[in-house]
Write a protein that holds these residues in place. Structure first.
Motif, PDB file in Angstrom:
ATOM      1  N   ALA A   1      34.534  50.862  38.976  1.00 21.73           N
ATOM      2  CA  ALA A   1      33.631  51.272  37.884  1.00 21.73           C
ATOM      3  C   ALA A   1      34.142  50.732  36.546  1.00 21.73           C
ATOM      4  O   ALA A   1      33.363  50.209  35.732  1.00 21.73           O
ATOM      5  N   ALA A   2      35.459  50.817  36.335  1.00 20.61           N
ATOM      6  CA  ALA A   2      36.041  50.299  35.086  1.00 20.61           C
ATOM      7  C   ALA A   2      35.848  48.781  35.024  1.00 20.61           C
ATOM      8  O   ALA A   2      35.533  48.224  33.966  1.00 20.61           O
ATOM      9  N   ALA A   3      36.023  48.120  36.165  1.00 20.52           N
ATOM     10  CA  ALA A   3      35.877  46.657  36.216  1.00 20.52           C
ATOM     11  C   ALA A   3      34.440  46.250  35.903  1.00 20.52           C
ATOM     12  O   ALA A   3      34.197  45.250  35.229  1.00 20.52           O
ATOM     13  N   ARG A   4      33.477  47.038  36.366  1.00 20.13           N
ATOM     14  CA  ARG A   4      32.064  46.719  36.080  1.00 20.13           C
ATOM     15  C   ARG A   4      31.769  46.914  34.604  1.00 20.13           C
ATOM     16  O   ARG A   4      31.157  46.070  33.961  1.00 20.13           O
ATOM     17  N   MET A   5      32.223  48.042  34.072  1.00 16.51           N
ATOM     18  CA  MET A   5      31.962  48.345  32.658  1.00 16.51           C
ATOM     19  C   MET A   5      32.512  47.253  31.745  1.00 16.51           C
ATOM     20  O   MET A   5      31.902  46.895  30.751  1.00 16.51           O
ATOM     21  N   ALA A   6      33.696  46.745  32.095  1.00 18.82           N
ATOM     22  CA  ALA A   6      34.376  45.776  31.233  1.00 18.82           C
ATOM     23  C   ALA A   6      33.930  44.344  31.508  1.00 18.82           C
ATOM     24  O   ALA A   6      34.483  43.407  30.938  1.00 18.82           O
ATOM     25  N   GLY A   7      32.950  44.169  32.390  1.00 17.88           N
ATOM     26  CA  GLY A   7      32.461  42.814  32.667  1.00 17.88           C
ATOM     27  C   GLY A   7      33.443  42.003  33.492  1.00 17.88           C
ATOM     28  O   GLY A   7      33.401  40.770  33.465  1.00 17.88           O
ATOM     29  N   VAL A   8      34.342  42.672  34.236  1.00 16.44           N
ATOM     30  CA  VAL A   8      35.316  41.968  35.086  1.00 16.44           C
ATOM     31  C   VAL A   8      34.679  41.609  36.426  1.00 16.44           C
ATOM     32  O   VAL A   8      34.864  40.509  36.948  1.00 16.44           O
ATOM     33  N   ALA A   9      33.890  42.547  36.956  1.00 15.04           N
ATOM     34  CA  ALA A   9      33.329  42.344  38.296  1.00 15.04           C
ATOM     35  C   ALA A   9      32.538  41.042  38.364  1.00 15.04           C
ATOM     36  O   ALA A   9      32.609  40.315  39.352  1.00 15.04           O
ATOM     37  N   GLU A  10      31.841  40.726  37.264  1.00 16.54           N
ATOM     38  CA  GLU A  10      30.947  39.562  37.334  1.00 16.54           C
ATOM     39  C   GLU A  10      31.686  38.235  37.455  1.00 16.54           C
ATOM     40  O   GLU A  10      31.124  37.268  37.943  1.00 16.54           O
ATOM     41  N   PHE A  11      32.951  38.161  37.039  1.00 16.77           N
ATOM     42  CA  PHE A  11      33.657  36.893  37.256  1.00 16.77           C
ATOM     43  C   PHE A  11      34.665  36.964  38.410  1.00 16.77           C
ATOM     44  O   PHE A  11      35.163  35.952  38.865  1.00 16.77           O
ATOM     45  N   VAL A  12      34.959  38.187  38.894  1.00 19.63           N
ATOM     46  CA  VAL A  12      35.935  38.324  39.984  1.00 19.63           C
ATOM     47  C   VAL A  12      35.241  38.334  41.349  1.00 19.63           C
ATOM     48  O   VAL A  12      35.732  37.731  42.307  1.00 19.63           O
ATOM     49  N   GLU A  13      34.092  38.987  41.418  1.00 27.22           N
ATOM     50  CA  GLU A  13      33.407  39.103  42.721  1.00 27.22           C
ATOM     51  C   GLU A  13      33.044  37.740  43.324  1.00 27.22           C
ATOM     52  O   GLU A  13      33.167  37.562  44.537  1.00 27.22           O
ATOM     53  N   PRO A  14      32.644  36.751  42.532  1.00 26.09           N
ATOM     54  CA  PRO A  14      32.324  35.450  43.139  1.00 26.09           C
ATOM     55  C   PRO A  14      33.552  34.696  43.673  1.00 26.09           C
ATOM     56  O   PRO A  14      33.395  33.726  44.411  1.00 26.09           O
ATOM     57  N   LEU A  15      34.767  35.097  43.301  1.00 24.78           N
ATOM     58  CA  LEU A  15      35.960  34.392  43.803  1.00 24.78           C
ATOM     59  C   LEU A  15      36.129  34.685  45.295  1.00 24.78           C
ATOM     60  O   LEU A  15      35.774  35.779  45.762  1.00 24.78           O
ATOM     61  N   ALA A  16      36.719  33.747  46.019  1.00 33.55           N
ATOM     62  CA  ALA A  16      36.827  33.882  47.479  1.00 33.55           C
ATOM     63  C   ALA A  16      37.482  35.206  47.862  1.00 33.55           C
ATOM     64  O   ALA A  16      37.067  35.861  48.812  1.00 33.55           O
ATOM     65  N   GLU A  17      38.514  35.609  47.155  1.00 36.30           N
ATOM     66  CA  GLU A  17      39.221  36.837  47.517  1.00 36.30           C
ATOM     67  C   GLU A  17      38.834  38.019  46.638  1.00 36.30           C
ATOM     68  O   GLU A  17      39.481  39.071  46.700  1.00 36.30           O
ATOM     69  N   GLY A  18      37.849  37.853  45.816  1.00 32.55           N
ATOM     70  CA  GLY A  18      37.330  38.960  45.020  1.00 32.55           C
ATOM     71  C   GLY A  18      38.429  39.709  44.273  1.00 32.55           C
ATOM     72  O   GLY A  18      39.292  39.084  43.635  1.00 32.55           O
ATOM     73  N   PHE A  19      38.416  41.032  44.381  1.00 30.83           N
ATOM     74  CA  PHE A  19      39.390  41.855  43.655  1.00 30.83           C
ATOM     75  C   PHE A  19      40.808  41.718  44.204  1.00 30.83           C
ATOM     76  O   PHE A  19      41.753  42.199  43.598  1.00 30.83           O
TER      77      PHE A  19
END
Ligand code: ADP
Length: 258
Positions: free
Chosen positions: A150-168
């Protein structure tokens, strides 16, 4: 106390610098418990000088930080912005006037209680060797996986991490993934948000992000942490346009807007 701060706010260079120099100021310890910020923080005629003979870093500074609102503090380099944060973090005590939290002088509050209500995100974010998840979770080792996401989504982290092969699970470190300055700032914001702070201090924490993204993150914070009191600090008046109110600081004094 400084060690505690350095752990919870690894991006706060001034705290680390004090630790390393052994220049940790000793301040009296308050005993009054506090578990929430209800009305707000008031600076009343606050004055501060780093040493005898030096000009004051803050001089008769009075203003309010109302609870649940966004207050912006704007001023050029040397205006006293960092000094004000140091006082809020209780690294120093005002030499004149008072800072009151819900009407109680800050130095009367139990320091660990007070610090547990705060989070600071800064301009420079130091990442540790570990996964993206580890890097966010270091702000609160007991946080659930859902809270970290939830913190990662709020801070706009999820949008550049989720597309990476290993994600979080993407590894950060010497052999690991390199993130840009703006992406690091977003990771720093996620750390701060994971603490679900009552008072969030954003100290030039979004200056590597474009205006639209910064606004989107601020709106996400408003939506998900509506009771959070936000203090945005910047030397650029335009990044704080959407604040509820703006305090202009120059040469240690509150001044009218230019
Ligand atoms: P800002 O964050 O707005 O750039 P600061 O709070 O860092 O401003 O600085 C306010 C004033 O206090 C400046 O004149 C600065 O030189 C002085 N100052 C800041 N830190 C120290 C220190 N550790 N020792 C002595 N003077 C300091």
């Amino acid at each position: 106390h400084l060690l505690y701060l350095a752990q919870i706010e690894p991006q706060l260079r001034s705290v680390r610098a004090m630790l390393q120099s052994g220049d940790a100021p000793q301040e009296p310890q308050g005993q009054q418990p506090i578990d929430a910020l209800r009305q707000g923080i008031r600076f009343e005629g606050v004055g501060f000088t780093y040493a005898d003979g030096l000009p004051p870093a803050l001089d008769s500074v009075s203003f309010d930080i109302p609870a649940g609102r966004t207050t912006a503090l704007v001023g050029p380099s040397g205006a006293g912005k960092s000094t004000l944060i140091h006082l809020l973090l209780r690294l120093y005590t005002p030499r004149a006037g008072a800072i009151c939290v819900d009407g109680v002088p800050l130095q009367d509050l139990r320091r660990t209680d007070w610090l547990s209500l705060l989070a600071v995100a800064g301009q420079d974010v130091d990442l540790i060797e570990g996964s993206v998840l580890d890097n966010i979770r270091m702000a609160d080792a007991n946080a659930s996986h859902a809270d970290v996401l939830a913190a990662a989504r709020m801070a706009g982290v999820a949008e550049f991490v989720e597309p990476l092969a290993e994600g979080f699970e993407t590894w950060i470190g010497q052999q690991g993934h390199r993130f840009s300055g703006g992406q690091r700032q977003r990771l720093g914001l996620a750390r701060a948000l994971l603490r679900k702070p009552q008072l969030l201090i954003l100290d030039e924490a979004m200056n590597a992000l474009d205006g639209e993204l910064a606004l989107r993150i601020r709106q996400a914070i408003d939506e998900h942490l509506p009771a959070c009191t936000v203090l945005v600090i910047s030397h650029h008046a335009d990044v704080v346009r959407d604040a509820d109110h703006v305090i202009h600081l120059d040469s240690g004094r509150v001044v009218p807007p230019k």
